[in-house]
Design a protein around this motif. Sequence first.
Motif, PDB file in Angstrom:
ATOM      1  N   TYR A 109       0.952  -1.209   0.152  1.00 29.45           N
ATOM      2  CA  TYR A 109       0.078   0.024  -0.006  1.00 29.45           C
ATOM      3  C   TYR A 109       0.843   1.071  -0.047  1.00 29.45           C
ATOM      4  CZ  TYR A 109      -3.714   3.314   1.926  1.00 29.45           C
ATOM      5  OH  TYR A 109      -4.402   4.416   2.042  1.00 29.45           O
ATOM      6  N   LEU A 110       0.957   1.980  -0.932  1.00 30.33           N
ATOM      7  CA  LEU A 110       1.845   3.164  -1.357  1.00 30.33           C
ATOM      8  C   LEU A 110       0.986   4.304  -1.308  1.00 30.33           C
ATOM      9  CD1 LEU A 110       4.211   1.548  -4.152  1.00 30.33           C
ATOM     10  CD2 LEU A 110       4.589   1.486  -1.586  1.00 30.33           C
ATOM     11  N   TYR A 149      10.192  12.878   5.154  1.00 33.45           N
ATOM     12  CA  TYR A 149      11.229  11.564   4.909  1.00 33.45           C
ATOM     13  C   TYR A 149      10.002  10.386   4.401  1.00 33.45           C
ATOM     14  CZ  TYR A 149       9.017  11.826   9.408  1.00 33.45           C
ATOM     15  OH  TYR A 149       8.186  12.079  10.586  1.00 33.45           O
ATOM     16  N   ASP A 150      10.575   9.378   3.953  1.00 30.36           N
ATOM     17  CA  ASP A 150       9.458   8.210   3.768  1.00 30.36           C
ATOM     18  C   ASP A 150       9.022   7.897   4.919  1.00 30.36           C
ATOM     19  OD1 ASP A 150      10.479   8.055   1.058  1.00 30.36           O
ATOM     20  OD2 ASP A 150      11.798   6.663   1.172  1.00 30.36           O
ATOM     21  N   HIS A 151       7.765   7.697   5.176  1.00 27.88           N
ATOM     22  CA  HIS A 151       7.070   7.392   6.248  1.00 27.88           C
ATOM     23  C   HIS A 151       6.292   6.060   6.458  1.00 27.88           C
ATOM     24  CE1 HIS A 151       4.921  10.129   3.887  1.00 27.88           C
ATOM     25  NE2 HIS A 151       3.706   9.338   4.123  1.00 27.88           N
ATOM     26  N   GLN A 152       6.147   5.596   7.466  1.00 29.21           N
ATOM     27  CA  GLN A 152       5.692   4.340   7.808  1.00 29.21           C
ATOM     28  C   GLN A 152       4.155   4.588   8.146  1.00 29.21           C
ATOM     29  OE1 GLN A 152       6.271   0.908   7.520  1.00 29.21           O
ATOM     30  NE2 GLN A 152       7.969   0.936   8.975  1.00 29.21           N
ATOM     31  N   GLY A 153       3.216   3.436   7.433  1.00 29.33           N
ATOM     32  CA  GLY A 153       2.171   3.313   8.076  1.00 29.33           C
ATOM     33  C   GLY A 153       1.190   4.386   7.508  1.00 29.33           C
ATOM     34  N   VAL A 195      -0.688  -7.923   3.774  1.00 27.43           N
ATOM     35  CA  VAL A 195      -0.066  -6.690   3.533  1.00 27.43           C
ATOM     36  C   VAL A 195       0.601  -6.241   4.756  1.00 27.43           C
ATOM     37  CG1 VAL A 195      -0.056  -4.540   2.556  1.00 27.43           C
ATOM     38  CG2 VAL A 195      -1.609  -6.149   1.640  1.00 27.43           C
ATOM     39  N   ARG A 196       1.878  -5.986   4.406  1.00 23.67           N
ATOM     40  CA  ARG A 196       2.945  -5.383   5.656  1.00 23.67           C
ATOM     41  C   ARG A 196       3.780  -4.029   5.056  1.00 23.67           C
ATOM     42  NH1 ARG A 196      -0.181  -8.186   7.782  1.00 23.67           N
ATOM     43  NH2 ARG A 196       0.121  -9.644   9.119  1.00 23.67           N
ATOM     44  N   ILE A 197       3.632  -3.958   3.768  1.00 24.97           N
ATOM     45  CA  ILE A 197       4.342  -2.608   3.376  1.00 24.97           C
ATOM     46  C   ILE A 197       3.271  -1.589   3.228  1.00 24.97           C
ATOM     47  CG2 ILE A 197       5.713  -1.665   1.388  1.00 24.97           C
ATOM     48  CD1 ILE A 197       6.722  -4.300   0.676  1.00 24.97           C
ATOM     49  N   PHE A 198       3.260  -0.718   4.095  1.00 24.86           N
ATOM     50  CA  PHE A 198       2.448   0.390   4.290  1.00 24.86           C
ATOM     51  C   PHE A 198       3.405   1.786   4.153  1.00 24.86           C
ATOM     52  CE2 PHE A 198      -0.095  -3.017   5.969  1.00 24.86           C
ATOM     53  CZ  PHE A 198      -1.638  -2.504   5.506  1.00 24.86           C
ATOM     54  N   LYS A 199       3.677   2.109   3.071  1.00 27.04           N
ATOM     55  CA  LYS A 199       5.000   3.142   2.811  1.00 27.04           C
ATOM     56  C   LYS A 199       4.355   4.370   2.024  1.00 27.04           C
ATOM     57  CE  LYS A 199       9.354   3.722   0.903  1.00 27.04           C
ATOM     58  NZ  LYS A 199      10.793   3.011   0.191  1.00 27.04           N
ATOM     59  N   THR A 249       5.865   7.559  11.534  1.00 23.03           N
ATOM     60  CA  THR A 249       7.298   7.217  11.959  1.00 23.03           C
ATOM     61  C   THR A 249       7.963   7.169  10.595  1.00 23.03           C
ATOM     62  OG1 THR A 249       6.877   4.915  12.185  1.00 23.03           O
ATOM     63  CG2 THR A 249       6.511   6.177  14.249  1.00 23.03           C
ATOM     64  N   LYS A 250       9.244   7.067  10.656  1.00 24.59           N
ATOM     65  CA  LYS A 250       9.972   6.910   9.505  1.00 24.59           C
ATOM     66  C   LYS A 250       9.746   5.481   9.083  1.00 24.59           C
ATOM     67  CE  LYS A 250      13.658  10.318  10.180  1.00 24.59           C
ATOM     68  NZ  LYS A 250      15.186  10.592  10.133  1.00 24.59           N
ATOM     69  N   PHE A 251       9.911   5.262   7.770  1.00 23.97           N
ATOM     70  CA  PHE A 251       9.947   3.878   7.108  1.00 23.97           C
ATOM     71  C   PHE A 251      11.151   3.112   7.184  1.00 23.97           C
ATOM     72  CE2 PHE A 251      10.080   0.933   3.506  1.00 23.97           C
ATOM     73  CZ  PHE A 251       8.901   0.213   3.698  1.00 23.97           C
ATOM     74  N   LEU A 252      11.073   2.007   7.935  1.00 23.37           N
ATOM     75  CA  LEU A 252      12.236   1.079   8.062  1.00 23.37           C
ATOM     76  C   LEU A 252      11.982  -0.279   7.550  1.00 23.37           C
ATOM     77  CD1 LEU A 252      12.550   1.801  12.201  1.00 23.37           C
ATOM     78  CD2 LEU A 252      13.757   3.045  10.065  1.00 23.37           C
TER      79      LEU A 252
END
Length: 282
Positions: A109-110, A149-153, A195-199, A249-252
């Motif tokens: 999910y981008l 920054y690239d962010h999480q969630g 799904v675990r990539i939420f970027k 938070t920042k995407f990790l």
Amino acid sequence: MISIVIPTYNNLDYLKLCLNSIKRNSFKDHEVLLHINDGSDGSLKYAIDNNIKHTFSKENIGLCSSINTACKKIVNKYILYSHDDMYFCPNWDIYLLDELKKINDNKFYLSGTMIEPNPGAHIRFDCGQTANTFDEKKLLDNYKNLPFYDHQGSHFAPLLIEKKMWEMVGGFSEEFNPGMCSDPDFNMKLWNQGVRIFKGINNFRVYHFSSITTRKKNNLAMNRGDITFLKKWGFTHKFFKKHYLKSNTKFLGPLKDPKKNLLFYFDFLLCKIKLIYSNFFS
């Protein structure tokens, strides 16, 4: 490759800005598909006169139903959902397509990074509160240099998902019409499909006039989406964003199942108390 789906409700000035930005600032030529609610402001005529692909309802059927209706007509592999009051910054799709090259399956999910004139956005930078006061030059001169920054969630639009995954989860849940909390509900359905990539992509930037359509006085009565989410999933959307999506938070990298520590159980208990209360009083 991408079908851009935009629900709109008598918001022609903003819609024109949105469509013009897509036409002017995209690297590739993408399909655009509108769902027009009511259209008495001239938006239906505008779509017809300009040969813009669209679906139509005589009344405002709500954001969730609008998106689901339009998505039945798309022809491309990917769905990108946008609000009608968003301005797409230059080469937004280059960054998005580059990100897709890094992903090997459809479990993602981008989303973009929103620049808004009001607090609460990813980036606060005032280039105008309305379509009439919008300072396009100011935005284009500065958008690249605004730190983020690239962010999480992120669960916000603009969002991109593969069509097969969209169909697998049934699109947006229409019990959330006219739309409040429909985004985290959609994310929750994706989570349950693995799904675990939420970027949220830093360089994929849009200017957002802050949900102009949603705030209209003549819109559908606002739903209690927070209560609908709570009763459906057993915890609040804020709990989901905090413990699952790690929002803001920042995407990790891909997310993992939440750590069930003392804080998790304390917050979960508060959700259950709220659920009991809502079952009696709402």
